[in-house]
Design a protein around this motif. Sequence first.
Motif, PDB file in Angstrom:
ATOM      1  N   ARG A  44       6.757   6.054 -10.408  1.00 19.43           N
ATOM      2  CA  ARG A  44       7.190   6.946  -9.356  1.00 19.43           C
ATOM      3  C   ARG A  44       7.451   6.160  -8.081  1.00 19.43           C
ATOM      4  O   ARG A  44       6.795   5.167  -7.811  1.00 19.43           O
ATOM      5  N   GLU A  45       8.408   6.618  -7.284  1.00 14.58           N
ATOM      6  CA  GLU A  45       8.774   5.922  -6.052  1.00 14.58           C
ATOM      7  C   GLU A  45       8.331   6.751  -4.853  1.00 14.58           C
ATOM      8  O   GLU A  45       8.648   7.930  -4.738  1.00 14.58           O
ATOM      9  N   SER A  46       7.602   6.131  -3.945  1.00 10.03           N
ATOM     10  CA  SER A  46       7.084   6.797  -2.760  1.00 10.03           C
ATOM     11  C   SER A  46       8.165   6.927  -1.698  1.00 10.03           C
ATOM     12  O   SER A  46       8.820   5.943  -1.349  1.00 10.03           O
ATOM     13  N   THR A  47       8.335   8.134  -1.154  1.00 10.54           N
ATOM     14  CA  THR A  47       9.302   8.295  -0.072  1.00 10.54           C
ATOM     15  C   THR A  47       8.879   7.512   1.155  1.00 10.54           C
ATOM     16  O   THR A  47       9.722   7.092   1.957  1.00 10.54           O
ATOM     17  N   TYR A  48       7.593   7.283   1.342  1.00 14.04           N
ATOM     18  CA  TYR A  48       7.116   6.480   2.471  1.00 14.04           C
ATOM     19  C   TYR A  48       7.621   5.042   2.338  1.00 14.04           C
ATOM     20  O   TYR A  48       8.167   4.467   3.286  1.00 14.04           O
ATOM     21  N   PHE A  49       7.449   4.458   1.145  1.00 13.65           N
ATOM     22  CA  PHE A  49       7.929   3.093   0.923  1.00 13.65           C
ATOM     23  C   PHE A  49       9.442   3.023   1.095  1.00 13.65           C
ATOM     24  O   PHE A  49       9.967   2.070   1.685  1.00 13.65           O
ATOM     25  N   LEU A  50      10.150   4.033   0.605  1.00 17.24           N
ATOM     26  CA  LEU A  50      11.604   4.026   0.694  1.00 17.24           C
ATOM     27  C   LEU A  50      12.075   3.992   2.141  1.00 17.24           C
ATOM     28  O   LEU A  50      13.147   3.470   2.450  1.00 17.24           O
ATOM     29  N   SER A  51      11.267   4.526   3.058  1.00 15.00           N
ATOM     30  CA  SER A  51      11.691   4.622   4.455  1.00 15.00           C
ATOM     31  C   SER A  51      11.684   3.289   5.187  1.00 15.00           C
ATOM     32  O   SER A  51      12.291   3.180   6.259  1.00 15.00           O
ATOM     33  N   ALA A  52      10.989   2.264   4.659  1.00 16.92           N
ATOM     34  CA  ALA A  52      10.765   1.045   5.444  1.00 16.92           C
ATOM     35  C   ALA A  52      11.148  -0.236   4.725  1.00 16.92           C
ATOM     36  O   ALA A  52      10.810  -1.320   5.216  1.00 16.92           O
ATOM     37  N   ASN A  53      11.860  -0.148   3.603  1.00 14.97           N
ATOM     38  CA  ASN A  53      12.054  -1.374   2.817  1.00 14.97           C
ATOM     39  C   ASN A  53      13.447  -1.535   2.235  1.00 14.97           C
ATOM     40  O   ASN A  53      13.624  -2.235   1.236  1.00 14.97           O
TER      41      ASN A  53
ATOM     42  N   ASP B 167       0.811  -1.216   0.000  1.00 11.32           N
ATOM     43  CA  ASP B 167       0.000   0.000   0.000  1.00 11.32           C
ATOM     44  C   ASP B 167       0.842   1.263   0.000  1.00 11.32           C
ATOM     45  O   ASP B 167       0.473   2.276  -0.622  1.00 11.32           O
ATOM     46  N   THR B 168       1.981   1.232   0.699  1.00 10.68           N
ATOM     47  CA  THR B 168       2.768   2.453   0.844  1.00 10.68           C
ATOM     48  C   THR B 168       3.440   2.892  -0.449  1.00 10.68           C
ATOM     49  O   THR B 168       3.942   4.011  -0.534  1.00 10.68           O
ATOM     50  N   ARG B 169       3.442   2.029  -1.465  1.00  5.36           N
ATOM     51  CA  ARG B 169       3.988   2.460  -2.754  1.00  5.36           C
ATOM     52  C   ARG B 169       3.146   3.588  -3.356  1.00  5.36           C
ATOM     53  O   ARG B 169       3.621   4.320  -4.233  1.00  5.36           O
ATOM     54  N   SER B 170       1.908   3.740  -2.891  1.00  6.21           N
ATOM     55  CA  SER B 170       1.059   4.815  -3.402  1.00  6.21           C
ATOM     56  C   SER B 170       0.822   5.917  -2.370  1.00  6.21           C
ATOM     57  O   SER B 170      -0.011   6.788  -2.560  1.00  6.21           O
ATOM     58  N   TRP B 171       1.557   5.854  -1.244  1.00  9.71           N
ATOM     59  CA  TRP B 171       1.374   6.868  -0.205  1.00  9.71           C
ATOM     60  C   TRP B 171       2.329   8.037  -0.446  1.00  9.71           C
ATOM     61  O   TRP B 171       3.523   7.945  -0.248  1.00  9.71           O
ATOM     62  N   GLY B 172       1.771   9.119  -0.855  1.00  6.76           N
ATOM     63  CA  GLY B 172       2.520  10.345  -1.073  1.00  6.76           C
ATOM     64  C   GLY B 172       1.539  11.492  -1.088  1.00  6.76           C
ATOM     65  O   GLY B 172       0.353  11.269  -0.839  1.00  6.76           O
ATOM     66  N   PRO B 173       1.980  12.680  -1.422  1.00  7.56           N
ATOM     67  CA  PRO B 173       3.346  13.052  -1.775  1.00  7.56           C
ATOM     68  C   PRO B 173       4.247  13.137  -0.538  1.00  7.56           C
ATOM     69  O   PRO B 173       3.723  13.107   0.565  1.00  7.56           O
ATOM     70  N   PRO B 174       5.558  13.289  -0.775  1.00  5.85           N
ATOM     71  CA  PRO B 174       6.148  13.399  -2.100  1.00  5.85           C
ATOM     72  C   PRO B 174       6.477  12.040  -2.716  1.00  5.85           C
ATOM     73  O   PRO B 174       6.718  11.076  -2.002  1.00  5.85           O
ATOM     74  N   PHE B 175       6.439  12.013  -4.031  1.00  7.02           N
ATOM     75  CA  PHE B 175       6.971  10.907  -4.809  1.00  7.02           C
ATOM     76  C   PHE B 175       8.263  11.384  -5.452  1.00  7.02           C
ATOM     77  O   PHE B 175       8.448  12.567  -5.721  1.00  7.02           O
ATOM     78  N   MET B 176       9.155  10.436  -5.691  1.00  9.89           N
ATOM     79  CA  MET B 176      10.376  10.761  -6.401  1.00  9.89           C
ATOM     80  C   MET B 176      10.228  10.287  -7.836  1.00  9.89           C
ATOM     81  O   MET B 176       9.905   9.127  -8.089  1.00  9.89           O
ATOM     82  N   ASP B 177      10.411  11.201  -8.777  1.00  9.72           N
ATOM     83  CA  ASP B 177      10.284  10.882 -10.189  1.00  9.72           C
ATOM     84  C   ASP B 177      11.661  10.719 -10.822  1.00  9.72           C
ATOM     85  O   ASP B 177      12.454  11.659 -10.823  1.00  9.72           O
ATOM     86  N   PRO B 178      11.954   9.562 -11.336  1.00 12.09           N
ATOM     87  CA  PRO B 178      13.215   9.424 -12.077  1.00 12.09           C
ATOM     88  C   PRO B 178      13.170  10.259 -13.348  1.00 12.09           C
ATOM     89  O   PRO B 178      12.136  10.785 -13.736  1.00 12.09           O
ATOM     90  N   GLU B 179      14.295  10.387 -13.988  1.00 18.44           N
ATOM     91  CA  GLU B 179      14.376  11.246 -15.170  1.00 18.44           C
ATOM     92  C   GLU B 179      13.447  10.773 -16.275  1.00 18.44           C
ATOM     93  O   GLU B 179      12.908  11.573 -17.035  1.00 18.44           O
ATOM     94  N   ASP B 180      13.244   9.463 -16.364  1.00 17.50           N
ATOM     95  CA  ASP B 180      12.345   8.928 -17.378  1.00 17.50           C
ATOM     96  C   ASP B 180      10.906   9.167 -16.946  1.00 17.50           C
ATOM     97  O   ASP B 180      10.434   8.572 -15.977  1.00 17.50           O
ATOM     98  N   PRO B 181      10.158  10.029 -17.628  1.00 16.95           N
ATOM     99  CA  PRO B 181       8.796  10.356 -17.185  1.00 16.95           C
ATOM    100  C   PRO B 181       7.845   9.170 -17.272  1.00 16.95           C
ATOM    101  O   PRO B 181       6.777   9.195 -16.664  1.00 16.95           O
ATOM    102  N   ASP B 182       8.219   8.136 -18.032  1.00 13.58           N
ATOM    103  CA  ASP B 182       7.357   6.967 -18.153  1.00 13.58           C
ATOM    104  C   ASP B 182       7.624   5.920 -17.074  1.00 13.58           C
ATOM    105  O   ASP B 182       6.878   4.943 -16.945  1.00 13.58           O
ATOM    106  N   ALA B 183       8.683   6.113 -16.318  1.00 15.14           N
ATOM    107  CA  ALA B 183       9.011   5.142 -15.272  1.00 15.14           C
ATOM    108  C   ALA B 183       8.092   5.343 -14.072  1.00 15.14           C
ATOM    109  O   ALA B 183       7.513   6.407 -13.872  1.00 15.14           O
TER     110      ALA B 183
END
Length: 388
Positions: free
Chosen positions: A61-70, A43-59
């Motif tokens: 988005r990575e949730s900062t919430y998910f990044l904190s716990a995995n 679920d936390t993959r969709s918990w934002g903002p903020p999300f981090m967007d890589p340079e590729d706009p089609d890639a």
Amino acid sequence: MSALLDDVLVLDLTRALAGPHAAMMLGDLGARVIKVESPTGDDTRSWGPPFMDPEDPDASRESTYFLSANRNKESITLDLKDPADQDVLARLVERADVLMENFRVGVLDRLGFPVSRLHELNPRLVVLQITGFGHDGPEATRSGFDQIAQGEGGLMSLTGLTEPTKVGVPIADLLAGMNGAYGVVAALYERERTGKGRVVHTSLLAGMVGVHAFQGTKWTVAKEVPGLAGGHHPSIAPYGMFRSRTAPVQIACGSEKLWQAFAREFDIDPAGDGFATNPERVANRDALIEVIEGLLADLDAETVLARLDAAGVPAGKVRSLDDVYSWDQTLSQGLLLDVDHPTLGPVQLPGSPLRFDDNAHSGGRETHQAPPTLGQHNDAVRAWLDEA
């Protein structure tokens, strides 16, 4: 150098924060953690903002919430209602040391993996079950979310100035995760003697009650219901946050010796009327705060902190997170990790709070893995299973 838990395999079936945090703690210590996600992901993959967007706009988005716990995990996707994917999970269970789950009570049973079957597949398996309010009892089936647990578990009744306030981080989730990891390590230690795994239970409610500390015994022993603590210690004075001319400062006179040192520095009579003992100072807290803030009103925070440091009185700032993360002391303790994320590139994460004497950080783990993208290790994990 071997990490402390580098021979431990953890299956992380958890979502959100409490369970993922528990699994991450073991991963920090070197365990191999395979995070089993639904095809739509934690679920936390969709918990934002903020999300981090890589340079590729089609890639994605990575949730900062998910990044904190995995961090320090691999990700595979399984649909646990699909028989083929259930078979994959069963094969993983046979090889695992630990399985962690935080479904609502009964969900894992309905998916075909009650504890009895888990231990049939692997008698050595340690199972961690994290719930909102406990695995049994009249409210066991309630779903658990952090803020609900902070309220139901009493913490919010102690926090705030004028009304109950939640802690600024999901402390009920984090404590449940920490307690779960602690219980798992104890069960793994026991398994060395018995050869058998066991089930470890904890909950968000248990974590809240477990940290009531002196506020809890104020009720259980003295039958006094504690209230909002605000910015000052309810049992010690002066001990709290005081306004200076430029910024608040925190002062902790945790003993009579420290109170006397503070009083000498600011020309207060330490044995003055109403301030002679800690019980008197607590009873006259408002008057004491008024006296102290009157003395600090013309002084900037840095001057106050310098004088208190010279006098040997514990004191400190109220730092924002950007200040904490750039503070030399934080950096000297290795509390931040630099990892290379598969889509974001180099990112920095808050790291493990543990250090050990034979290695700087994290129980001997020399490198840390970035939190995985969804299903990043599907092929690798399945190939590993096929090789067995």
